[in-house]
Write an enzyme that holds these catalytic residues in place. Sequence first.
Site, short mmCIF file in Angstrom:
data_model
loop_
_atom_site.label_atom_id
_atom_site.label_comp_id
_atom_site.label_asym_id
_atom_site.label_seq_id
_atom_site.Cartn_x
_atom_site.Cartn_y
_atom_site.Cartn_z
N PHE A 1 37.68 49.48 41.20
CA PHE A 1 38.16 50.78 41.05
C PHE A 1 39.56 50.89 41.01
O PHE A 1 40.05 50.04 41.54
CB PHE A 1 37.69 51.56 42.37
N SER B 1 42.34 52.09 42.17
CA SER B 1 43.14 52.07 42.88
C SER B 1 42.98 50.64 43.83
O SER B 1 44.11 50.64 44.83
CB SER B 1 43.29 53.26 43.98
N LYS B 2 42.13 49.79 43.57
CA LYS B 2 41.98 48.78 44.38
C LYS B 2 43.20 47.65 44.20
O LYS B 2 43.66 47.88 43.29
CB LYS B 2 40.78 48.18 44.09
N PRO B 3 43.31 46.59 44.86
CA PRO B 3 44.32 45.65 44.89
C PRO B 3 44.30 45.12 43.22
O PRO B 3 45.17 44.73 42.58
CB PRO B 3 44.08 44.59 45.91
#
Length: 374
Positions: A182, A184-186
Amino acid sequence: MPFIDLKAQYAALKTSIDARIQRVLDHGQYIMGPEVKELEEKLAAHVGVKHCISVASGTEALLIALMALDLQPGDEVITTPFTFAATAETIVLLGGVPVFVDIEPDTCNIDPKLIEAAITPRTRAIMPVSLYGQVCDMDEINAIAARHGGLPVIEDAAQSFGASYRGRKSCGLSTWGATSFFPSKPLGCYGDGGALFTDDDALAQAAREIRVHGQSQRYTHTRLGVGGRMDTIQCAVVLAKLERFDWEIARRLAIGERYQELLAGLPEALGVQRLAVRGNRDCVWAQFTLQIEAREAVFKSLNGAGIPTAIHYPRPLHQQPAYERFGRGQVLPHAEAAARRVMSLPMSADLSEAQQDVVVAALRQALQQHVARV
């Protein structure tokens, strides 16, 4: 100030991302194109496992992992109540029963000391969540699983890809590792995406079949499956982002440590509790989260000052309307307290020290104003 600065990340990687996407547009293989295999090979090498299976989302990763384990209606899966709904959702979609175990109050991860008491003859798997970017105590959880007939362990690593635990990588610590890409993930794509990781050949083959509607070969459906493939263009985006992923992880570690140091200077009377990071692991801070007694007042003050914040998560799953029947009236005090107190601050690899200083100064002011009013 952005909560997560995806624009700055794109600016730094624009040439590579654009070229990768253009290559897909040129060859036109939008489903299962060559970038899919290339990404899977690179991710497997990064984690240090034999198999990576890219899938349509982090939720699909959990669902396919459970399907590959042949979860049956009535089977129990031990997990945490303090997580995004997808963790329990995938269990329930297959007819399974999530069994909620409370969290450690200082890390917000599942408390391994409470897992063994929750195991019953119906237990089929254990699904810990590596929340906020810090891996759970996987060695202890794996040991518990081994003592009970080799229960499978699925690490829900949607927020911890890139994190380390005792010198090993998140997603490579148990039967299955499942992560999300997704945005916004790292490590994020520009839509939905995810991946599964395992050293088990049979499970990997099952997952590959399940993600293409259970096909072992074209139009031969050997098992029940789903449409769970990750699009080629999203794989291309992640391949481009891998070019500076090690740098981003180093930045996340440094920014998180600096946040921790700055917050350590806040007076105890202001009611801020920093999350603990255990000495044998790190945290890649998918969210930089802390616990605040006066959360609502601080939340309003920061947002009014132009500092974006978020709450991950405001209600634990055993108190959610869709899942409370599985909680059976449980009181899980640490999860419930965390839900009342957690708040996440701006965090990304491109966050500057000047921005951090602004955030912490605004937080300090908000806390002091609240204390003065009460």
